[in-house]
Write a protein that holds these residues in place. Sequence first.
Motif, short mmCIF file in Angstrom:
data_model
loop_
_atom_site.label_atom_id
_atom_site.label_comp_id
_atom_site.label_asym_id
_atom_site.label_seq_id
_atom_site.Cartn_x
_atom_site.Cartn_y
_atom_site.Cartn_z
N ALA A 106 28.54 18.09 -2.46
CA ALA A 106 29.87 17.60 -2.12
C ALA A 106 30.62 17.23 -3.40
N ALA A 107 31.95 17.22 -3.30
CA ALA A 107 32.79 16.87 -4.44
C ALA A 107 32.62 15.38 -4.79
N ALA A 108 32.91 15.06 -6.04
CA ALA A 108 32.79 13.68 -6.50
C ALA A 108 33.70 12.77 -5.66
N GLY A 109 33.18 11.64 -5.25
CA GLY A 109 33.95 10.69 -4.45
C GLY A 109 33.72 10.83 -2.95
N THR A 110 33.03 11.87 -2.53
CA THR A 110 32.75 12.07 -1.10
C THR A 110 31.82 11.00 -0.57
N GLY A 111 30.83 10.65 -1.36
CA GLY A 111 29.84 9.66 -0.94
C GLY A 111 28.64 10.33 -0.32
N LEU A 112 27.73 9.51 0.15
CA LEU A 112 26.48 9.98 0.74
C LEU A 112 26.66 10.05 2.25
N VAL A 113 26.87 11.25 2.78
CA VAL A 113 27.05 11.43 4.22
C VAL A 113 25.71 11.85 4.79
N ALA A 114 24.87 10.86 5.07
CA ALA A 114 23.53 11.09 5.61
C ALA A 114 23.12 9.85 6.37
N GLY A 115 22.19 10.01 7.27
CA GLY A 115 21.77 8.87 8.08
C GLY A 115 20.31 8.54 7.91
N GLY A 116 20.00 7.29 8.16
CA GLY A 116 18.62 6.81 8.28
C GLY A 116 17.70 7.16 7.13
N ALA A 117 16.63 7.87 7.47
CA ALA A 117 15.57 8.17 6.51
C ALA A 117 16.08 9.08 5.39
N MET A 118 16.97 10.00 5.72
CA MET A 118 17.51 10.91 4.69
C MET A 118 18.30 10.13 3.65
N LYS A 157 0.83 -1.20 0.00
CA LYS A 157 0.00 0.00 0.00
C LYS A 157 0.87 1.26 0.00
N GLY A 158 1.98 1.22 0.72
CA GLY A 158 2.90 2.35 0.76
C GLY A 158 3.52 2.63 -0.60
N VAL A 159 3.88 1.55 -1.31
CA VAL A 159 4.46 1.70 -2.65
C VAL A 159 3.44 2.31 -3.61
N GLU A 160 2.20 1.85 -3.55
CA GLU A 160 1.15 2.41 -4.41
C GLU A 160 0.92 3.89 -4.11
N SER A 161 0.93 4.23 -2.83
CA SER A 161 0.76 5.62 -2.41
C SER A 161 1.93 6.48 -2.88
N ALA A 162 3.14 5.94 -2.82
CA ALA A 162 4.34 6.68 -3.23
C ALA A 162 4.33 6.97 -4.72
N LYS A 163 3.80 6.06 -5.52
CA LYS A 163 3.77 6.25 -6.97
C LYS A 163 2.79 7.36 -7.37
N LYS A 164 1.89 7.71 -6.48
CA LYS A 164 0.90 8.75 -6.78
C LYS A 164 1.42 10.16 -6.53
N ASN A 165 2.48 10.33 -5.72
CA ASN A 165 3.00 11.68 -5.49
C ASN A 165 4.51 11.75 -5.74
N LEU A 166 4.85 11.67 -7.02
CA LEU A 166 6.25 11.73 -7.44
C LEU A 166 6.65 13.17 -7.74
N VAL A 167 7.89 13.50 -7.42
CA VAL A 167 8.44 14.83 -7.74
C VAL A 167 9.76 14.65 -8.47
N LYS A 168 10.10 15.64 -9.31
CA LYS A 168 11.37 15.63 -10.06
C LYS A 168 12.32 16.59 -9.37
N VAL A 169 13.52 16.11 -9.07
CA VAL A 169 14.53 16.94 -8.41
C VAL A 169 15.78 17.01 -9.29
N PRO A 170 16.48 18.17 -9.29
CA PRO A 170 17.67 18.29 -10.12
C PRO A 170 18.86 17.54 -9.52
N VAL A 171 19.51 16.72 -10.32
CA VAL A 171 20.73 16.01 -9.91
C VAL A 171 21.81 16.37 -10.93
N LEU A 172 22.86 17.04 -10.46
CA LEU A 172 23.96 17.46 -11.34
C LEU A 172 25.23 16.71 -11.00
N LYS A 173 25.68 15.86 -11.91
CA LYS A 173 26.91 15.09 -11.72
C LYS A 173 26.92 14.33 -10.40
#
Length: 168
Positions: free
Chosen positions: A100-112, A63-79
Amino acid sequence: MNKVRVNSDVELKDRLVAINRVTKVTKGGRTFTFAAIVVVGDGNGVIGWGLGKAGEVTAAIAKGVESAKKNLVKVPVLKGTIPHEMEACFGGAQVFLKPAAAGTGLVAGGAMRAVLESAGIKDVLAKSKGSSNPHNLVKATIEALSQMRDAYTVAGTRGISMNKVFNG
Protein backbone atom coordinates in the motif's frame (compact mmCIF):
# COMPACT_ATOMS: atom_id res chain seq x y z
CA MET A 1 12.29 -19.92 4.86
CA ASN A 2 15.24 -17.74 5.73
CA LYS A 3 16.18 -18.71 9.27
CA VAL A 4 17.96 -15.90 11.10
CA ARG A 5 20.39 -15.86 13.97
CA VAL A 6 19.92 -12.74 16.06
CA ASN A 7 22.58 -11.27 18.32
CA SER A 8 21.70 -10.88 21.98
CA ASP A 9 21.95 -7.07 21.65
CA VAL A 10 18.96 -6.92 19.26
CA GLU A 11 15.82 -5.77 21.06
CA LEU A 12 12.94 -8.17 20.30
CA LYS A 13 9.48 -7.05 21.39
CA ASP A 14 6.94 -9.75 22.18
CA ARG A 15 3.24 -9.51 21.43
CA LEU A 16 0.54 -11.82 22.71
CA VAL A 17 -1.80 -12.96 19.93
CA ALA A 18 -4.14 -15.37 21.71
CA ILE A 19 -4.60 -17.34 24.93
CA ASN A 20 -6.57 -20.55 25.03
CA ARG A 21 -7.77 -22.15 28.27
CA VAL A 22 -7.78 -25.94 28.05
CA THR A 23 -9.75 -28.06 30.52
CA LYS A 24 -8.87 -31.64 31.32
CA VAL A 25 -11.53 -33.52 33.27
CA THR A 26 -10.22 -36.22 35.57
CA LYS A 27 -11.66 -38.30 38.38
CA GLY A 28 -10.44 -35.68 40.86
CA GLY A 29 -12.06 -32.75 39.05
CA ARG A 30 -11.13 -30.26 36.35
CA THR A 31 -7.56 -29.23 35.58
CA PHE A 32 -6.99 -25.98 33.70
CA THR A 33 -3.95 -25.26 31.55
CA PHE A 34 -3.23 -22.35 29.23
CA ALA A 35 -1.81 -22.20 25.71
CA ALA A 36 -0.45 -18.85 24.52
CA ILE A 37 0.61 -17.99 20.98
CA VAL A 38 3.17 -15.17 20.91
CA VAL A 39 4.85 -13.19 18.11
CA VAL A 40 8.25 -11.51 18.58
CA GLY A 41 9.89 -8.98 16.27
CA ASP A 42 12.46 -6.22 16.15
CA GLY A 43 10.29 -3.89 14.06
CA ASN A 44 12.82 -4.06 11.23
CA GLY A 45 11.99 -7.24 9.31
CA VAL A 46 12.82 -9.99 11.83
CA ILE A 47 9.85 -11.95 13.20
CA GLY A 48 9.10 -15.27 14.85
CA TRP A 49 6.20 -17.03 16.51
CA GLY A 50 6.00 -19.42 19.43
CA LEU A 51 3.51 -21.51 21.39
CA GLY A 52 3.78 -21.89 25.14
CA LYS A 53 1.71 -24.17 27.35
CA ALA A 54 1.66 -24.04 31.14
CA GLY A 55 -0.55 -24.14 34.22
CA GLU A 56 -0.50 -20.34 34.55
CA VAL A 57 -0.94 -17.61 31.95
CA THR A 58 2.35 -15.80 32.70
CA ALA A 59 4.36 -19.03 32.47
CA ALA A 60 2.67 -19.92 29.16
CA ILE A 61 3.52 -16.48 27.71
CA ALA A 62 7.15 -16.77 28.88
CA LYS A 63 7.46 -20.21 27.25
CA GLY A 64 5.89 -18.83 24.06
CA VAL A 65 8.43 -16.00 23.92
CA GLU A 66 11.33 -18.44 24.35
CA SER A 67 9.89 -20.65 21.61
CA ALA A 68 9.43 -17.65 19.29
CA LYS A 69 13.07 -16.59 19.69
CA LYS A 70 14.16 -20.01 18.40
CA ASN A 71 12.45 -19.73 14.98
CA LEU A 72 13.07 -16.23 13.66
CA VAL A 73 12.81 -15.33 9.98
CA LYS A 74 13.96 -12.24 8.04
CA VAL A 75 11.39 -10.60 5.78
CA PRO A 76 11.94 -7.74 3.30
CA VAL A 77 10.43 -4.39 4.34
CA LEU A 78 10.70 -1.60 1.74
CA LYS A 79 9.77 1.92 2.87
CA GLY A 80 7.34 0.57 5.47
CA THR A 81 5.53 -1.81 3.11
CA ILE A 82 6.06 -5.16 1.37
CA PRO A 83 7.75 -5.59 -2.04
CA HIS A 84 4.86 -7.31 -3.87
CA GLU A 85 1.52 -9.12 -3.49
CA MET A 86 1.56 -12.53 -1.87
CA GLU A 87 -0.94 -15.21 -0.98
CA ALA A 88 -0.31 -18.12 1.40
CA CYS A 89 -2.21 -20.87 3.19
CA PHE A 90 -1.68 -22.80 6.38
CA GLY A 91 -4.31 -25.32 7.42
CA GLY A 92 -7.71 -23.77 6.75
CA ALA A 93 -6.43 -20.18 6.88
CA GLN A 94 -5.65 -18.23 3.71
CA VAL A 95 -4.05 -14.79 3.76
CA PHE A 96 -3.60 -12.20 1.02
CA LEU A 97 -1.10 -9.34 1.43
CA LYS A 98 -0.84 -6.35 -0.91
CA PRO A 99 1.57 -3.39 -0.73
CA ALA A 100 0.00 0.00 0.00
CA ALA A 101 1.02 3.63 -0.50
CA ALA A 102 2.65 5.52 2.36
CA GLY A 103 0.07 6.80 4.84
CA THR A 104 -2.47 4.04 4.17
CA GLY A 105 -1.76 2.34 7.47
CA LEU A 106 -2.06 -1.28 8.47
CA VAL A 107 -5.37 -2.60 7.11
CA ALA A 108 -5.40 -6.02 8.77
CA GLY A 109 -7.23 -7.66 11.61
CA GLY A 110 -6.44 -9.71 14.67
CA ALA A 111 -3.57 -12.15 14.40
CA MET A 112 -2.36 -10.78 11.06
CA ARG A 113 -2.04 -7.28 12.51
CA ALA A 114 0.15 -8.54 15.37
CA VAL A 115 2.55 -10.26 12.95
CA LEU A 116 2.76 -7.31 10.55
CA GLU A 117 3.32 -4.77 13.35
CA SER A 118 6.06 -6.93 14.87
CA ALA A 119 7.80 -7.07 11.49
CA GLY A 120 7.77 -3.28 11.24
CA ILE A 121 5.37 -3.09 8.29
CA LYS A 122 3.36 0.14 8.47
CA ASP A 123 1.43 0.29 5.16
CA VAL A 124 -0.23 -2.85 3.81
CA LEU A 125 -3.62 -4.14 2.73
CA ALA A 126 -4.36 -7.60 4.10
CA LYS A 127 -7.27 -10.00 3.85
CA SER A 128 -7.81 -13.30 5.60
CA LYS A 129 -10.05 -15.92 4.04
CA GLY A 130 -11.18 -19.25 5.40
CA SER A 131 -10.43 -20.13 8.99
CA SER A 132 -9.97 -17.36 11.57
CA ASN A 133 -8.01 -19.66 13.90
CA PRO A 134 -5.22 -17.43 15.31
CA HIS A 135 -2.61 -20.23 15.22
CA ASN A 136 -3.12 -20.88 11.51
CA LEU A 137 -3.42 -17.16 10.67
CA VAL A 138 -0.07 -16.39 12.32
CA LYS A 139 1.62 -19.28 10.52
CA ALA A 140 0.09 -18.37 7.14
CA THR A 141 1.07 -14.70 7.51
CA ILE A 142 4.67 -15.56 8.39
CA GLU A 143 4.75 -18.04 5.49
CA ALA A 144 3.57 -15.31 3.08
CA LEU A 145 6.13 -12.80 4.39
CA SER A 146 9.01 -15.30 4.27
CA GLN A 147 8.29 -16.11 0.59
CA MET A 148 8.67 -12.45 -0.44
CA ARG A 149 11.77 -11.33 -2.31
CA ASP A 150 12.96 -7.78 -2.92
CA ALA A 151 14.64 -6.62 -6.14
CA TYR A 152 18.16 -6.97 -4.71
CA THR A 153 17.54 -10.63 -3.86
CA VAL A 154 16.11 -11.32 -7.33
CA ALA A 155 19.12 -9.66 -9.00
CA GLY A 156 21.54 -11.64 -6.86
CA THR A 157 19.78 -14.93 -7.54
CA ARG A 158 19.76 -14.36 -11.31
CA GLY A 159 23.32 -13.00 -11.32
CA ILE A 160 22.36 -9.79 -13.16
CA SER A 161 22.46 -6.07 -12.40
CA MET A 162 19.59 -4.13 -10.83
CA ASN A 163 18.96 -2.29 -14.14
CA LYS A 164 18.27 -5.55 -15.95
CA VAL A 165 15.73 -6.62 -13.29
CA PHE A 166 13.52 -3.62 -14.06
CA ASN A 167 14.35 -2.99 -17.72
CA GLY A 168 14.27 -6.62 -18.88
